[in-house]
Motif scaffolding. Structure first.
Motif, PDB file in Angstrom:
ATOM      1  N   ARG A 134       5.669   4.443   5.414  1.00 49.32           N
ATOM      2  CA  ARG A 134       6.362   4.102   6.355  1.00 49.32           C
ATOM      3  C   ARG A 134       7.945   3.676   6.137  1.00 49.32           C
ATOM      4  NH1 ARG A 134       2.853  -0.395   7.069  1.00 49.32           N
ATOM      5  NH2 ARG A 134       0.771   0.665   7.484  1.00 49.32           N
ATOM      6  N   TRP A 135       8.244   3.131   5.012  1.00 54.40           N
ATOM      7  CA  TRP A 135       9.464   2.775   4.917  1.00 54.40           C
ATOM      8  C   TRP A 135      10.335   4.132   4.518  1.00 54.40           C
ATOM      9  CZ3 TRP A 135       8.423  -1.312   0.266  1.00 54.40           C
ATOM     10  CH2 TRP A 135       8.231  -2.291   0.862  1.00 54.40           C
ATOM     11  N   ILE A 136       9.672   5.145   4.014  1.00 55.36           N
ATOM     12  CA  ILE A 136      10.432   6.360   3.811  1.00 55.36           C
ATOM     13  C   ILE A 136      10.532   7.102   5.024  1.00 55.36           C
ATOM     14  CG2 ILE A 136      10.134   8.834   3.228  1.00 55.36           C
ATOM     15  CD1 ILE A 136       8.579   7.800   0.576  1.00 55.36           C
ATOM     16  N   SER A 156       0.897  -1.093  -0.027  1.00 58.20           N
ATOM     17  CA  SER A 156       0.149   0.069   0.021  1.00 58.20           C
ATOM     18  C   SER A 156       1.054   1.156   0.032  1.00 58.20           C
ATOM     19  CB  SER A 156      -0.971   0.096   1.119  1.00 58.20           C
ATOM     20  OG  SER A 156      -0.181   0.238   2.264  1.00 58.20           O
ATOM     21  N   VAL A 157       0.236   2.289  -0.568  1.00 57.63           N
ATOM     22  CA  VAL A 157       0.824   3.577  -0.236  1.00 57.63           C
ATOM     23  C   VAL A 157       1.315   3.880   1.116  1.00 57.63           C
ATOM     24  CG1 VAL A 157       0.860   6.038  -0.750  1.00 57.63           C
ATOM     25  CG2 VAL A 157      -0.099   4.702  -2.331  1.00 57.63           C
ATOM     26  N   LYS A 158       0.482   3.583   1.955  1.00 56.77           N
ATOM     27  CA  LYS A 158       0.869   3.696   3.546  1.00 56.77           C
ATOM     28  C   LYS A 158       2.086   3.050   3.946  1.00 56.77           C
ATOM     29  CE  LYS A 158      -1.373   3.674   7.984  1.00 56.77           C
ATOM     30  NZ  LYS A 158      -2.909   3.281   8.668  1.00 56.77           N
ATOM     31  N   THR A 159       2.437   1.888   3.494  1.00 59.67           N
ATOM     32  CA  THR A 159       3.410   0.940   3.598  1.00 59.67           C
ATOM     33  C   THR A 159       4.654   1.726   2.937  1.00 59.67           C
ATOM     34  OG1 THR A 159       2.352  -0.917   3.658  1.00 59.67           O
ATOM     35  CG2 THR A 159       4.641  -1.146   3.217  1.00 59.67           C
ATOM     36  N   ARG A 187       8.796  11.716  -4.872  1.00 59.50           N
ATOM     37  CA  ARG A 187       9.265  10.896  -5.977  1.00 59.50           C
ATOM     38  C   ARG A 187      10.197  10.024  -5.307  1.00 59.50           C
ATOM     39  NH1 ARG A 187       5.044  12.180  -7.576  1.00 59.50           N
ATOM     40  NH2 ARG A 187       4.575  13.208  -9.561  1.00 59.50           N
ATOM     41  N   ILE A 188      10.176   8.547  -5.586  1.00 60.06           N
ATOM     42  CA  ILE A 188      11.427   7.408  -5.355  1.00 60.06           C
ATOM     43  C   ILE A 188      11.917   7.118  -6.501  1.00 60.06           C
ATOM     44  CG2 ILE A 188      11.528   5.241  -4.239  1.00 60.06           C
ATOM     45  CD1 ILE A 188       8.943   5.938  -2.847  1.00 60.06           C
ATOM     46  N   ILE A 210      13.768   3.453   2.412  1.00 53.28           N
ATOM     47  CA  ILE A 210      14.116   3.868   1.167  1.00 53.28           C
ATOM     48  C   ILE A 210      14.108   5.553   1.089  1.00 53.28           C
ATOM     49  CG2 ILE A 210      13.073   1.942  -0.261  1.00 53.28           C
ATOM     50  CD1 ILE A 210      10.423   3.423  -0.431  1.00 53.28           C
ATOM     51  N   PRO A 211      15.095   6.059   0.486  1.00 54.84           N
ATOM     52  CA  PRO A 211      15.080   7.395   0.392  1.00 54.84           C
ATOM     53  C   PRO A 211      14.167   8.138  -0.617  1.00 54.84           C
ATOM     54  CG  PRO A 211      16.933   6.608  -1.006  1.00 54.84           C
ATOM     55  CD  PRO A 211      15.898   5.308  -0.321  1.00 54.84           C
TER      56      PRO A 211
END
Length: 65
Positions: A29-31, A23-26, A47-48, A36-37
Motif C-alpha cells: 500500500r505504501w508503494i 504486514s507485506v500488504k501495508t 526491492r526497497i 516509499i519508492p
C-alpha cells in the motif's frame, strides 16, 4: 580525501515489513501510495532501499485522555 559512499542495501517486501513491524500488504500500500519508492529486480522481485524505508514518514497516533 574523498569519502566513499557505501553500496545501498535492498530489502525484499517481507524483510521491509518485518523491519517496520507491519504486514507485506501495508508495504505494498505504501508503494502504491508513493510513500516509499520500490525497484523491480528481474521479472517479479521487488526491492526497497533500506535508506528509503528509514526515511519514510510514520504517523504517530494522537493520545486520548
Amino acid at each position: 580525501m574523498a569519502e566513499r559512499r557505501g553500496i545501498p542495501v535492498y530489502l525484499s517486501l517481507e524483510e521491509a515489513a518485518e523491519a517496520m513491524a507491519v504486514s507485506v500488504k501495508t508495504i505494498r500500500r505504501w508503494i502504491a501510495a508513493g510513500t516509499i519508492p520500490a525497484y523491480r529486480c528481474g521479472k517479479r522481485a521487488i526491492r526497497i532501499k533500506l535508506d528509503d524505508l528509514e526515511a519514510a514518514p510514520r504517523k504517530i497516533p494522537a493520545a486520548r485522555y
